[in-house]
Scaffold this active site. Structure first.
Site, PDB file in Angstrom:
ATOM      1  N   VAL A 103       0.910  -1.153   0.000  1.00 19.06           N
ATOM      2  CA  VAL A 103       0.000   0.000   0.000  1.00 19.06           C
ATOM      3  C   VAL A 103       0.948   1.201   0.000  1.00 19.06           C
ATOM      4  O   VAL A 103       1.550   1.519   1.016  1.00 19.06           O
ATOM      5  CB  VAL A 103      -0.943  -0.017   1.221  1.00 19.06           C
ATOM      6  CG1 VAL A 103      -1.806   1.235   1.245  1.00 19.06           C
ATOM      7  CG2 VAL A 103      -1.813  -1.272   1.204  1.00 19.06           C
ATOM      8  N   PRO A 104       1.122   1.846  -1.171  1.00 16.41           N
ATOM      9  CA  PRO A 104       2.273   2.714  -1.414  1.00 16.41           C
ATOM     10  C   PRO A 104       2.226   4.117  -0.795  1.00 16.41           C
ATOM     11  O   PRO A 104       2.101   5.125  -1.495  1.00 16.41           O
ATOM     12  CB  PRO A 104       2.315   2.786  -2.943  1.00 16.41           C
ATOM     13  CG  PRO A 104       0.884   2.647  -3.342  1.00 16.41           C
ATOM     14  CD  PRO A 104       0.290   1.676  -2.362  1.00 16.41           C
ATOM     15  N   CYS A 105       2.403   4.193   0.506  1.00 14.98           N
ATOM     16  CA  CYS A 105       2.432   5.491   1.184  1.00 14.98           C
ATOM     17  C   CYS A 105       3.629   6.325   0.745  1.00 14.98           C
ATOM     18  O   CYS A 105       3.605   7.560   0.855  1.00 14.98           O
ATOM     19  CB  CYS A 105       2.402   5.328   2.697  1.00 14.98           C
ATOM     20  SG  CYS A 105       3.627   4.194   3.358  1.00 14.98           S
ATOM     21  N   HIS A 106       4.670   5.676   0.201  1.00 11.03           N
ATOM     22  CA  HIS A 106       5.836   6.426  -0.263  1.00 11.03           C
ATOM     23  C   HIS A 106       5.511   7.326  -1.445  1.00 11.03           C
ATOM     24  O   HIS A 106       6.264   8.249  -1.735  1.00 11.03           O
ATOM     25  CB  HIS A 106       6.984   5.458  -0.629  1.00 11.03           C
ATOM     26  CG  HIS A 106       6.636   4.480  -1.693  1.00 11.03           C
ATOM     27  ND1 HIS A 106       5.954   3.301  -1.409  1.00 11.03           N
ATOM     28  CD2 HIS A 106       6.865   4.485  -3.028  1.00 11.03           C
ATOM     29  CE1 HIS A 106       5.787   2.633  -2.542  1.00 11.03           C
ATOM     30  NE2 HIS A 106       6.328   3.326  -3.532  1.00 11.03           N
ATOM     31  N   ARG A 107       4.380   7.123  -2.103  1.00 10.10           N
ATOM     32  CA  ARG A 107       3.988   7.949  -3.252  1.00 10.10           C
ATOM     33  C   ARG A 107       3.318   9.252  -2.838  1.00 10.10           C
ATOM     34  O   ARG A 107       2.925  10.031  -3.702  1.00 10.10           O
ATOM     35  CB  ARG A 107       3.075   7.149  -4.178  1.00 10.10           C
ATOM     36  CG  ARG A 107       3.771   5.970  -4.817  1.00 10.10           C
ATOM     37  CD  ARG A 107       2.858   5.215  -5.748  1.00 10.10           C
ATOM     38  NE  ARG A 107       3.508   3.958  -6.150  1.00 10.10           N
ATOM     39  CZ  ARG A 107       2.852   2.893  -6.578  1.00 10.10           C
ATOM     40  NH1 ARG A 107       1.532   2.915  -6.685  1.00 10.10           N
ATOM     41  NH2 ARG A 107       3.512   1.800  -6.908  1.00 10.10           N
TER      42      ARG A 107
END
Length: 162
Positions: free
Chosen positions: A120-124
């Site tokens: 779940v790409p919170c880095h984006r």
């Protein structure tokens, strides 16, 4: 819940499955995590993560279930999954998409509480103006993940086979 750890370009990364879905992930090694996948689903998750880190996978398909989080946090986590590979949104843009332009800080808190980072790409999600701020795995890891995705996206866009 059973943990499996894998080596990655951003250090050890642990992933937990409950037999039906990935339910948690963590930067570093979780005590008791095995290096052999705990079950078939963990094997799929590890394979997808390895392919992601190798630049071969741009969308995870392994099932994810998060049994906790407020309604707002869950909305932020769902929104994260809509950000295309290799792209970013600001905390403010996510807040606006969720209907509350004043909720950028709350989006940041939800990002920090994301129980399944990378998948779940919170880095984006980045700060205003694309600034790298706030990441539970450290800003170096966030930069490396964004650089990985940007490089892969650029190579694919410029590939003769399109």
């Amino acid at each position: 819940m059973r943990w499996t750890v894998l080596d990655s370009p951003i250090g050890e990364f642990s992933v937990a499955t409950d037999g039906a879905a990935v339910c948690e992930a963590h930067f570093g090694r979780i005590a008791g995590a095995g290096e052999q996948p705990a079950d078939a689903l963990a094997g799929r998750a590890v394979a997808e993560l390895r392919a992601y880190f190798a630049g071969e996978l741009t969308a995870f398909v392994v099932p994810v279930r998060v049994p906790r989080g407020s309604e707002f946090e869950r909305a932020v986590w769902r929104e994260m999954t809509t950000i295309p590979y290799g792209e970013t949104l600001t905390y403010g843009e996510v807040a606006r998409r969720l209907g509350d332009v004043s909720a950028a800080r709350a989006v940041g808190v939800a990002c920090n509480r994301n129980p399944v980072p990378v998948i779940v790409p919170c880095h984006r999600i980045v700060g205003a103006g694309g600034k790298l701020v706030g990441f539970g795995g450290g800003l170096d890891r966030k930069a490396r993940l964004l650089e990985l995705e940007a490089g892969v996206a650029l190579r694919r866009a410029w590939s003769p086979s399109g």
